[in-house]
Design a protein around this motif. Structure first.
Motif, PDB file in Angstrom:
ATOM      1  N   ARG A   1     -12.291  57.114 -77.380  1.00 55.50           N
ATOM      2  CA  ARG A   1     -11.503  57.181 -78.613  1.00 55.50           C
ATOM      3  C   ARG A   1     -12.397  57.121 -79.846  1.00 55.50           C
ATOM      4  O   ARG A   1     -12.154  57.803 -80.850  1.00 55.50           O
ATOM      5  CB  ARG A   1     -10.496  56.030 -78.645  1.00 55.50           C
ATOM      6  N   GLU A   2     -13.454  56.306 -79.764  1.00 54.87           N
ATOM      7  CA  GLU A   2     -14.384  56.195 -80.889  1.00 54.87           C
ATOM      8  C   GLU A   2     -15.178  57.480 -81.073  1.00 54.87           C
ATOM      9  O   GLU A   2     -15.470  57.891 -82.200  1.00 54.87           O
ATOM     10  CB  GLU A   2     -15.338  55.023 -80.646  1.00 54.87           C
ATOM     11  N   ARG A   3     -15.532  58.126 -79.975  1.00 57.36           N
ATOM     12  CA  ARG A   3     -16.343  59.340 -80.064  1.00 57.36           C
ATOM     13  C   ARG A   3     -15.523  60.559 -80.461  1.00 57.36           C
ATOM     14  O   ARG A   3     -16.073  61.549 -80.942  1.00 57.36           O
ATOM     15  CB  ARG A   3     -17.034  59.591 -78.720  1.00 57.36           C
ATOM     16  N   PHE A   4     -14.193  60.492 -80.231  1.00 55.79           N
ATOM     17  CA  PHE A   4     -13.327  61.617 -80.576  1.00 55.79           C
ATOM     18  C   PHE A   4     -12.175  61.120 -81.466  1.00 55.79           C
ATOM     19  O   PHE A   4     -10.999  61.212 -81.103  1.00 55.79           O
ATOM     20  CB  PHE A   4     -12.770  62.285 -79.312  1.00 55.79           C
ATOM     21  N   PRO A   5     -12.517  60.605 -82.653  1.00 51.18           N
ATOM     22  CA  PRO A   5     -11.490  59.985 -83.504  1.00 51.18           C
ATOM     23  C   PRO A   5     -10.458  60.980 -84.035  1.00 51.18           C
ATOM     24  O   PRO A   5      -9.370  60.581 -84.454  1.00 51.18           O
ATOM     25  CB  PRO A   5     -12.308  59.383 -84.649  1.00 51.18           C
ATOM     26  N   GLU A   6     -10.804  62.268 -84.017  1.00 54.96           N
ATOM     27  CA  GLU A   6      -9.881  63.266 -84.544  1.00 54.96           C
ATOM     28  C   GLU A   6      -8.746  63.580 -83.570  1.00 54.96           C
ATOM     29  O   GLU A   6      -7.752  64.218 -83.944  1.00 54.96           O
ATOM     30  CB  GLU A   6     -10.646  64.560 -84.876  1.00 54.96           C
ATOM     31  N   LEU A   7      -8.861  63.138 -82.313  1.00 49.91           N
ATOM     32  CA  LEU A   7      -7.833  63.403 -81.314  1.00 49.91           C
ATOM     33  C   LEU A   7      -6.822  62.256 -81.278  1.00 49.91           C
ATOM     34  O   LEU A   7      -7.169  61.106 -81.538  1.00 49.91           O
ATOM     35  CB  LEU A   7      -8.468  63.582 -79.935  1.00 49.91           C
ATOM     36  N   PRO A   8      -5.562  62.549 -80.951  1.00 49.94           N
ATOM     37  CA  PRO A   8      -4.539  61.488 -80.945  1.00 49.94           C
ATOM     38  C   PRO A   8      -4.859  60.434 -79.885  1.00 49.94           C
ATOM     39  O   PRO A   8      -5.217  60.779 -78.755  1.00 49.94           O
ATOM     40  CB  PRO A   8      -3.243  62.243 -80.613  1.00 49.94           C
ATOM     41  N   PRO A   9      -4.723  59.153 -80.232  1.00 54.86           N
ATOM     42  CA  PRO A   9      -5.010  58.089 -79.260  1.00 54.86           C
ATOM     43  C   PRO A   9      -4.192  58.200 -77.977  1.00 54.86           C
ATOM     44  O   PRO A   9      -4.661  57.800 -76.905  1.00 54.86           O
ATOM     45  CB  PRO A   9      -4.644  56.815 -80.041  1.00 54.86           C
ATOM     46  N   ALA A  10      -2.985  58.762 -78.074  1.00 50.06           N
ATOM     47  CA  ALA A  10      -2.123  58.872 -76.896  1.00 50.06           C
ATOM     48  C   ALA A  10      -2.692  59.820 -75.844  1.00 50.06           C
ATOM     49  O   ALA A  10      -2.230  59.814 -74.700  1.00 50.06           O
ATOM     50  CB  ALA A  10      -0.733  59.346 -77.314  1.00 50.06           C
ATOM     51  N   LYS A  11      -3.679  60.605 -76.211  1.00 45.73           N
ATOM     52  CA  LYS A  11      -4.286  61.520 -75.246  1.00 45.73           C
ATOM     53  C   LYS A  11      -5.115  60.764 -74.219  1.00 45.73           C
ATOM     54  O   LYS A  11      -5.367  61.262 -73.125  1.00 45.73           O
ATOM     55  CB  LYS A  11      -5.171  62.534 -75.986  1.00 45.73           C
ATOM     56  N   PHE A  12      -5.531  59.546 -74.546  1.00 45.53           N
ATOM     57  CA  PHE A  12      -6.416  58.765 -73.692  1.00 45.53           C
ATOM     58  C   PHE A  12      -5.614  57.667 -72.989  1.00 45.53           C
ATOM     59  O   PHE A  12      -4.895  56.906 -73.640  1.00 45.53           O
ATOM     60  CB  PHE A  12      -7.542  58.153 -74.527  1.00 45.53           C
ATOM     61  N   VAL A  13      -5.758  57.592 -71.673  1.00 44.97           N
ATOM     62  CA  VAL A  13      -4.928  56.709 -70.854  1.00 44.97           C
ATOM     63  C   VAL A  13      -5.809  55.987 -69.835  1.00 44.97           C
ATOM     64  O   VAL A  13      -6.818  56.535 -69.378  1.00 44.97           O
ATOM     65  CB  VAL A  13      -3.844  57.524 -70.099  1.00 44.97           C
ATOM     66  N   VAL A  14      -5.426  54.764 -69.494  1.00 47.18           N
ATOM     67  CA  VAL A  14      -6.120  54.017 -68.442  1.00 47.18           C
ATOM     68  C   VAL A  14      -5.240  53.919 -67.199  1.00 47.18           C
ATOM     69  O   VAL A  14      -4.079  53.514 -67.285  1.00 47.18           O
ATOM     70  CB  VAL A  14      -6.490  52.593 -68.910  1.00 47.18           C
ATOM     71  N   ILE A  15      -5.774  54.334 -66.069  1.00 54.89           N
ATOM     72  CA  ILE A  15      -5.183  54.055 -64.756  1.00 54.89           C
ATOM     73  C   ILE A  15      -6.314  53.472 -63.917  1.00 54.89           C
ATOM     74  O   ILE A  15      -7.230  54.195 -63.509  1.00 54.89           O
ATOM     75  CB  ILE A  15      -4.597  55.306 -64.087  1.00 54.89           C
ATOM     76  N   GLU A  16      -6.275  52.179 -63.700  1.00 49.57           N
ATOM     77  CA  GLU A  16      -7.365  51.506 -63.009  1.00 49.57           C
ATOM     78  C   GLU A  16      -7.410  51.888 -61.534  1.00 49.57           C
ATOM     79  O   GLU A  16      -6.488  52.512 -61.002  1.00 49.57           O
ATOM     80  CB  GLU A  16      -7.210  49.984 -63.143  1.00 49.57           C
ATOM     81  N   ASN A  17      -8.495  51.504 -60.878  1.00 45.49           N
ATOM     82  CA  ASN A  17      -8.561  51.623 -59.435  1.00 45.49           C
ATOM     83  C   ASN A  17      -7.688  50.538 -58.810  1.00 45.49           C
ATOM     84  O   ASN A  17      -7.058  49.743 -59.515  1.00 45.49           O
ATOM     85  CB  ASN A  17     -10.010  51.515 -58.955  1.00 45.49           C
ATOM     86  N   GLY A  18      -7.659  50.458 -57.503  1.00 43.39           N
ATOM     87  CA  GLY A  18      -6.804  49.477 -56.851  1.00 43.39           C
ATOM     88  C   GLY A  18      -7.208  49.254 -55.419  1.00 43.39           C
ATOM     89  O   GLY A  18      -8.261  49.696 -54.962  1.00 43.39           O
ATOM     90  N   TYR A  19      -6.345  48.592 -54.681  1.00 43.61           N
ATOM     91  CA  TYR A  19      -6.599  48.331 -53.264  1.00 43.61           C
ATOM     92  C   TYR A  19      -5.580  49.106 -52.439  1.00 43.61           C
ATOM     93  O   TYR A  19      -4.501  49.466 -52.919  1.00 43.61           O
ATOM     94  CB  TYR A  19      -6.497  46.825 -52.954  1.00 43.61           C
ATOM     95  N   ASP A  20      -5.913  49.333 -51.197  1.00 48.75           N
ATOM     96  CA  ASP A  20      -5.038  50.062 -50.277  1.00 48.75           C
ATOM     97  C   ASP A  20      -4.332  49.059 -49.375  1.00 48.75           C
ATOM     98  O   ASP A  20      -4.971  48.389 -48.555  1.00 48.75           O
ATOM     99  CB  ASP A  20      -5.869  51.044 -49.446  1.00 48.75           C
ATOM    100  N   GLU A  21      -3.044  48.941 -49.496  1.00 48.76           N
ATOM    101  CA  GLU A  21      -2.276  47.969 -48.720  1.00 48.76           C
ATOM    102  C   GLU A  21      -2.416  48.196 -47.222  1.00 48.76           C
ATOM    103  O   GLU A  21      -2.462  47.241 -46.437  1.00 48.76           O
ATOM    104  CB  GLU A  21      -0.800  48.023 -49.117  1.00 48.76           C
TER     105      GLU A  21
END
Length: 424
Positions: free
Chosen positions: A189-209
């Protein structure tokens, strides 16, 4: 099921050298539960230097997998490990692009997916995603398991220039850019401040049940007089995951009589350089308390975590923007965690947000000794923090797939709305 998605992933079974296969594999397994039918475009298996054929059984039987032609410039186009730099730009698997783009176009014509998803590493995967997006007009979701252009990587100037171009094109042309950590997303977001913040999303890794299906139930609080067992399962490095300060802290606690072989056992399972870690253990005089252990099958390693009294996590400053996958496995094991971290890093943030405050700076033996003494007291009192059931559920790969499916819905609905507005 009319919602189809084309997933472009270099790391996919039977590839065995990257944990990245788990993210792509889990998405392909769990997306159908959210009404998205995935199909996978990957590389032919012969391109993988390290393979684990048993992992092929984890691929859903009905999943459409297209393996496109690819060569490894080092192994297939080089001589005694030497190869032309130009044959490995942006990476050693650029030839995959030659096979994957036609294969992807064929899949798109036959299966009519509603969007494209690609995951980095490998850089060529985003190059393929870019090409197919430009050729078909399909919306594109770009997944970054790691930041692409980093201060110290790539070091090769030509490779760095090409990485920068691919990264710029990817970030600007994709519908959504997905990251595995808040820190990585913030840096983009800091490197591409001209783009809308909503374009950047976090989906973390996880564990496999599924991997925990045969794991034994969590051990009860330790009985009086029984030695506590701490386990670390995974690689240790000279830089970023150096156990030296931790072993120094053990030596200090041993010298004060706080711990002994009768009260504490530390297992460093599959550290990689077992001989080097064993030498460190002997140098600090704690061989009666700590020991390395050979690798075991994955499910056995998970069972060992579940039977331990506490779990150790090493993640130092060089990895501040990364979160090791074992964090989520540790959450699922519902065991107390002692974190050897940089307090400013992403791993420290995730642990703190989850309620784990038994952490110490990975290179500070004095701080480790003080915090470890408190941690051991909590273990003996059965008062150490464990992950909540809500956190465990949120940390599963099935939940991550639901997050990705919701993002896919948002992207295709947004595209449909734009088309309707233009038609009006």
């Amino acid at each position: 099921m009319h919602n189809r998605a084309l997933l472009i992933a270099f790391h996919f079974p039977p590839q065995a050298a990257s944990s990245g296969i788990q993210r792509s594999l889990s998405f392909s397994r769990h997306l159908p539960a959210s009404d998205w039918e995935p199909m996978v475009l990957t590389a032919n298996a012969s391109v993988y230097e390290a393979q684990n054929p048993s992992q092929l059984a984890s691929i859903p039987p009905k999943l459409l997998v297209r393996r496109a032609f690819a060569l490894d410039a080092k192994r297939h186009m080089g001589w005694r490990g030497r190869y032309l730099n130009a044959s490995a730009l942006p990476d050693r698997w650029i030839s995959w692009c030659m096979g994957a783009v036609p294969a992807g176009l064929s899949l798109i014509r036959a299966q009519r997916p509603r969007l494209i998803w690609s995951t980095f590493p490998i850089a060529t995967a985003h190059l393929i995603g870019l090409a197919l997006h430009r050729l078909t007009g399909l919306p594109w979701v770009a997944d970054f398991r790691d930041p692409m252009l980093q201060p110290a990587y790539p070091t090769n100037k030509a490779q760095r220039r090409l990485y920068a171009w691919i990264e710029q094109q990817t970030i600007r042309r994709c519908s959504k850019a997905v990251f595995t950590t808040q820190g990585a997303m913030a840096s983009y977001r800091e490197r591409f401040p001209e783009l809308p913040p909503a374009k950047f999303v976090v989906i973390e890794n996880g564990y496999d049940e599924d991997a925990f299906g045969s794991a034994p139930p969590a051990a009860r609080a330790p009985a009086a007089g029984r030695a506590l067992t701490l386990v670390h399962s995974g690689l240790l490095y000279d830089t970023g995951r150096d156990p030296s300060a931790f072993l120094d802290a053990l030596a200090r606690l041993k010298a004060r009589g706080v711990i002994s072989a009768a009260t504490l056992r530390v297992v460093l399972r599959a550290p990689g350089n077992s001989a080097g870690v064993t030498a460190l253990i002997e140098r600090y005089g704690v061989a009666d308390i700590a020991a390395t252990a050979e690798p075991v099958p994955y499910r056995e390693a998970l069972a060992e975590m579940g039977a331990a009294d506490g779990l150790l996590l090493f993640q130092g400053t060089p990895f501040n923007n990364q979160i090791p996958a074992k964090v989520y496995e540790y959450f699922r094991a519902r065991k107390p965690i002692f974190g050897l971290v940089d307090h400013k890093g992403e791993t420290a943030r995730v642990l703190a947000n989850a309620g784990f405050d038994d952490t110490a700076f990975i290179d500070d033996a004095a701080e480790i000794a003080a915090r470890l003494e408190r941690f051991l007291e909590r273990l003996r009192e059965d008062s150490a923090h464990v992950a909540s059931l809500e956190l465990v559920e949120r940390s599963s790969r099935a939940h991550r797939a639901r997050q990705l499916a919701a993002l896919f819905d948002e992207v295709v609905n947004g595209v449909a709305t734009q088309k309707t507005s233009k038609a009006a």
